[in-house]
Design an enzyme around this catalytic site. Structure first.
Site, PDB file in Angstrom:
ATOM      1  N   HIS A   2       4.842  -2.239  -6.997  1.00  0.00           N
ATOM      2  CA  HIS A   2       4.406  -2.171  -8.393  1.00  0.00           C
ATOM      3  C   HIS A   2       5.257  -3.086  -9.269  1.00  0.00           C
ATOM      4  CE1 HIS A   2       2.844   2.193  -7.702  1.00  0.00           C
ATOM      5  NE2 HIS A   2       1.903   1.306  -7.436  1.00  0.00           N
ATOM      6  N   TYR A  20       4.289   9.383  -9.598  1.00  0.00           N
ATOM      7  CA  TYR A  20       4.796  10.042  -8.394  1.00  0.00           C
ATOM      8  C   TYR A  20       6.051  10.853  -8.691  1.00  0.00           C
ATOM      9  CZ  TYR A  20       1.689   6.563  -6.374  1.00  0.00           C
ATOM     10  OH  TYR A  20       0.605   5.788  -6.085  1.00  0.00           O
ATOM     11  N   ARG A  79      -2.137   5.599   0.148  1.00  0.00           N
ATOM     12  CA  ARG A  79      -1.142   4.914  -0.696  1.00  0.00           C
ATOM     13  C   ARG A  79      -0.471   5.913  -1.643  1.00  0.00           C
ATOM     14  NH1 ARG A  79       0.638   0.034  -2.624  1.00  0.00           N
ATOM     15  NH2 ARG A  79       0.783  -0.241  -4.884  1.00  0.00           N
ATOM     16  N   HIS A  81      -7.267   4.968  -0.461  1.00  0.00           N
ATOM     17  CA  HIS A  81      -6.232   4.880  -1.494  1.00  0.00           C
ATOM     18  C   HIS A  81      -5.401   6.162  -1.572  1.00  0.00           C
ATOM     19  CE1 HIS A  81      -4.687   2.076  -4.430  1.00  0.00           C
ATOM     20  NE2 HIS A  81      -4.463   3.085  -5.250  1.00  0.00           N
ATOM     21  N   ARG A 137      -2.790  -1.015   0.303  1.00  0.00           N
ATOM     22  CA  ARG A 137      -4.141  -0.976  -0.252  1.00  0.00           C
ATOM     23  C   ARG A 137      -5.064  -1.439   0.873  1.00  0.00           C
ATOM     24  NH1 ARG A 137      -1.099  -3.728  -4.382  1.00  0.00           N
ATOM     25  NH2 ARG A 137      -0.982  -2.467  -6.270  1.00  0.00           N
ATOM     26  N   LYS A 151      -2.932  -7.988  -6.127  1.00  0.00           N
ATOM     27  CA  LYS A 151      -2.977  -7.531  -7.517  1.00  0.00           C
ATOM     28  C   LYS A 151      -1.688  -7.849  -8.273  1.00  0.00           C
ATOM     29  CE  LYS A 151      -5.792  -3.779  -8.145  1.00  0.00           C
ATOM     30  NZ  LYS A 151      -6.009  -2.346  -8.264  1.00  0.00           N
TER      31      LYS A 151
END
Length: 193
Positions: free
Chosen positions: A171, A180, A148, A145, A55, A80
């Site tokens: 994640h 994805y 990413r 982004h 990010r 995050k």
């Protein structure tokens, strides 16, 4: 039955256009990043951002201490609430980072520096990525982004499983990664053979 003119949307994925670059578009973008006053830095930055699914804020906060050139690893500190990991650096990326490090002062802690030897800002990275997309002649606006997402789609199209991609991108929630693998074109190959 769906009325004429009404689009049935199953999830949020259908609401947006393509938000990633193909491998050939990534190559165009990286080649374009090499051109310009800070081409060595910009190329290394975009390649690193893409390969590790950074990010913008994570990349801006990356330090020299995160990098181990001798072992060809980089510590990717996620934000995050995501999981940080140590990731390998491939040969072309290692060479790009070494070239870049030879052009800058090593007494600054940040990995990627601005012209004034300070850390790059989010706006500066956004500008660099967008500008490289324009130089590459891509028919859409490229934003950070997208790199990413491009990383995630690349890994999914190579056939890597959801859990590996989830860990690689940091994640916590697998639903963020499922996009994805669910839309990877590789899983549709051979359907008509």
């Amino acid at each position: 039955m769906v009325e004429e003119g009404v689009q049935l949307v199953v999830d949020g994925h259908d609401r947006q256009g393509r938000d990633f670059l193909t491998p050939s578009e990534i190559t165009q973008l990286l080649d374009a990043a090499k051109k310009g006053r800070h081409g060595v830095r910009d190329h290394a930055l975009l390649l690193t951002m893409y390969r590790h699914g950074y990010r913008v804020s994570e990349l801006c906060e990356a330090t020299l201490n995160d990098l181990s050139l001798g072992e060809a690893h980089i510590w990717v500190r996620r934000k995050k609430g995501s999981m940080s990991t140590q990731q390998p650096i491939e040969g072309d990326e290692l060479r790009a980072l070494r070239r870049y490090l030879r052009t800058r002062s090593l007494n600054q802690r940040w990995l990627f520096l601005s012209e004034r030897d300070g850390p790059l800002t989010r706006n500066a990275v956004y500008y660099l990525v967008t500008r490289a997309g324009e130089k590459a002649g891509l028919p859409f606006t490229v934003h950070p982004h997208m790199l990413r997402h491009s990383c995630g789609y690349y890994l999914a199209n190579k056939g890597y499983d959801l859990r590996l991609i989830q860990d690689y991108l940091g994640h916590r929630n697998p639903t963020h990664t499922a996009r994805y693998t669910r839309t990877a074109s590789a899983r549709f190959h051979g359907l008509w053979s």
